[in-house]
Design an enzyme around this catalytic site. Structure first.
Site: not given
Lengths: 328, 313
Positions: A245, A274, A292
């Site tokens: 993460r 993000e 991602h």
């Protein structure tokens, strides 16, 4: 006159869905004969009102993988016994709050671990061998000038420091060993079944590694775990790969280290905020950026859906959950 | 001791040039205004040639150098050298095997991941700001896919070993079946392509292997299949490759080599299922030095009458 069976949704177990997970339409089309999905986001009224009106008896919640499952939500669901998230990541769920309320949590288990490991390895090779940078070079028509492209660095003999030796970290280790890399790791606990050298301290791991691969989840303990000290210990030739993460790394420090050449390169699938990515990284050829997508292949998404539904089915038939998260 | 004249065919890394210049009188062919004249002018003294994968010696050059004793190639590929002529004339040929197996194999896997998982396309997606507008699409899983290797030599075996760590079943085509491997053998490239999802070209270039990947093979590999070429450009029928990719008959390609380097078909530039590299299979600092050391080491061995380190002829 024949007619199809119409399921009376009142007979089906209710599953609350606050925000839809990816491909929710597939859950609907494939499983609406098994569950009655209570779709909170479709209601015009505010969430807390919707829940107090409709969700007092709801025992199970299907998470979208992002919307926070915290005390504010949980206190509106007095009958809740199970949270199922189709993701591997758990940082959107307040695990201790769930635990104290007797709410079990199930995630995607290890169904995504191979795809995530593949992406981590792909990013690593890309950074070391400059694949994305060289592809850009060729596609801009620059090779015609026949100057030799600057060489990269070999994988064999590189010391890999894996942060988090869970199912993803183990698959990364297995793959990189085949390239002649050596593996060490830091994890919450030493894993006795693995002979890789264990470092209880991430700075020490970093100082003894040519690359760090972040494979752990985000928790209070891992938040900003990769800080300036760790980055400087990694060094000017060191490479940082993150498929965990974004918030596990102090992003601002990392950007500065990359811009100043204090670390050698990075391959990143996740970021602190993000889909925003620090624009200083766009000018760097020694950085590979991924939006991602580590777990996002059709096969893994299907597996995530199947295991999520499998957990719901197990719960409603009083069987053990398939992939319950046990805090260890 | 007399200085030995060594003809260098093209520029190489400065480390190699320096090591050669320390030991020999290096004649740089590419600096000559008229190459054949240059060779004529020095034909009485040139005793060695240093070439690379793209620059070798054909029959004409060999005939023009009566004092030539050894050709030391800075490559493992020797398709630009007239080996038959060298054998006839007793000229030794050395190359650089083994020191680059890992590097080339690493790149092959890197290309597979870059194509299947769209690493380059998604990196471009982020850099262009498009991620702010929406998620990138799903990509294709690599773990467990069947990998077919053309040529199970040192490089092919190194690729197989790596792919196995991704749980990939391995199959191959080779001139002869290898009795001591567990991988599945197919007696033709066409059958191999019909039975794998990722086809990797890892054999040497000879008259027989030219265009070994042709239209038929690409159609057999199919719209979900991916071709990886880390061998030589002429292994693949390039115009057919371009139309197969543009028409979607082939699912994707990762290329490090081309028929007419450094020319690369521009139709491929806009395809996100295609990754294009500028012949960097051996391009790591460490490998280039190891190759250079072999080039120099072989020359040193020859000129001191010791056994050659890595002779081919």
């Amino acid at each position: 006159m024949a007619h199809g069976i119409i399921y009376n949704h009142l007979d089906l177990p209710q599953v609350l869905v606050v925000r839809p997970p990816d491909s929710f339409s597939l859950y609907q089309s494939q499983y609406s004969h098994k569950f009655h999905f209570l779709k909170a986001w479709e209601s015009p009224v505010p969430l807390d009102q919707f829940l107090s009106t409709n969700a007092r008896n709801v025992q199970a919640l299907l998470s979208c993988g992002r919307f926070p499952i915290n005390v504010d939500l949980l206190r509106l669901l007095p009958s809740l016994r199970l949270v199922v998230t189709p993701s591997a990541g758990l940082n959107h769920i307040d695990l201790s709050e769930c635990h104290s309320r007797g709410v079990a949590v199930a995630n995607a288990g290890s169904v995504a671990c191979c795809d995530v490991a593949d992406l981590a390895v792909g990013l690593f090779i890309d950074v070391l061998r400059k694949i994305s940078a060289a592809d850009r070079y060729v596609k801009q028509g620059l090779w015609a000038s026949k100057t030799s492209y600057p060489p990269g660095s070999k994988l064999k003999g590189k010391r890999i420091g894996i942060v988090g030796l869970g199912s993803i970290g183990q698959e990364v280790a297995k793959r990189l060993e085949a390239f002649g890399c050596s593996i060490s790791y830091n994890s919450r606990n030493q894993k006795k079944s693995f002979s890789y050298p264990f470092y209880s301290n991430v700075v020490e791991l970093s100082a003894n590694s040519d690359a760090l691969v972040i494979c752990c989840g985000l928790s209070d303990q891992t938040h900003r775990l990769i800080n300036k000290e760790v980055l400087l210990a990694l060094g000017k030739e060191g490479v940082l790969i993150n498929v965990g993460r974004g918030a596990i790394i102090d992003e601002k420090e990392m950007v500065q280290c990359l811009v100043q050449g204090d670390i050698g390169g990075a391959g990143l699938d996740v970021f602190e905020n993000e889909p925003n990515v620090p624009k200083e990284l766009f000018a760097l050829d020694n950085v590979v950026l991924s939006p991602h997508r580590a777990a996002f292949t059709p096969e893994t998404l299907t597996s995530m859906r199947e295991i999520a539904v499998g957990n719901l089915e197990a719960f409603f038939s009083n069987k053990p959950l398939l992939s319950q998260v046990i805090d260890d | 001791m007399e200085s030995i004249d060594v003809l260098m065919l093209c520029p190489m890394i400065s480390y190699l040039e320096q090591e050669l210049q320390r030991r020999y009188n290096v004649l740089k062919l590419w600096t000559a205004p008229e190459k054949s004249q240059f060779i004529k002018d020095h034909s009485a003294t040139i005793r060695a040639i240093v070439g690379d994968g793209g620059h070798g010696a054909d029959a004409e050059m060999i005939e023009a150098l009566p004092r030539l004793e050894i050709l030391s190639s800075n490559s493992v590929g020797v398709d630009k050298i007239d080996l038959k002529k060298c054998r006839e004339k007793g000229i030794r040929v050395t190359y650089t095997p083994d020191v680059l197996n890992d590097e080339v194999a690493d790149l092959a896997i890197g290309l597979i991941l870059a194509v299947l998982r769209r690493l380059c396309a998604s990196d471009r997606y982020v850099r262009s700001g498009k991620w702010k507008k929406g998620d990138f699409k799903l990509t294709t899983k690599f773990t467990g896919k069947t990998v077919g290797i053309i040529g199970l030599g040192r490089i092919g075996m190194a690729i197989a070993k790596r792919a196995e760590a991704f749980n990939c079943p391995i199959c191959y085509f080779s001139r002869t079946e290898k009795p001591d491997t567990k991988y599945k053998y197919y007696p033709s490239v066409l059958e191999l392509a019909s039975n794998c999802q990722i086809l990797v070209v890892a054999c040497s270039l000879t008259a027989e292997s030219r265009h070994i990947v042709n239209r038929e093979v690409m159609n057999a590999l199919g719209p979900k299949g991916v071709l990886i070429n880390i061998g030589r450009g002429p292994h693949v029928d390039e115009p057919e490759l371009v139309s197969a990719l543009v028409e979607g008959r082939l699912g994707g390609a990762g290329l490090d080599v081309y028929e007419h380097e450094p020319e690369v078909p521009e139709e491929l530039f806009s395809l996100e299922n295609v990754v294009l590299l500028p012949h960097v299979g051996t391009a790591t600092v460490e490998t280039r030095k190891a190759m250079a050391d072999l080039v120099v080491g072989n020359l040193e061995a020859h000129f001191s009458n010791k056994p050659l380190l890595t002779p081919l002829v």
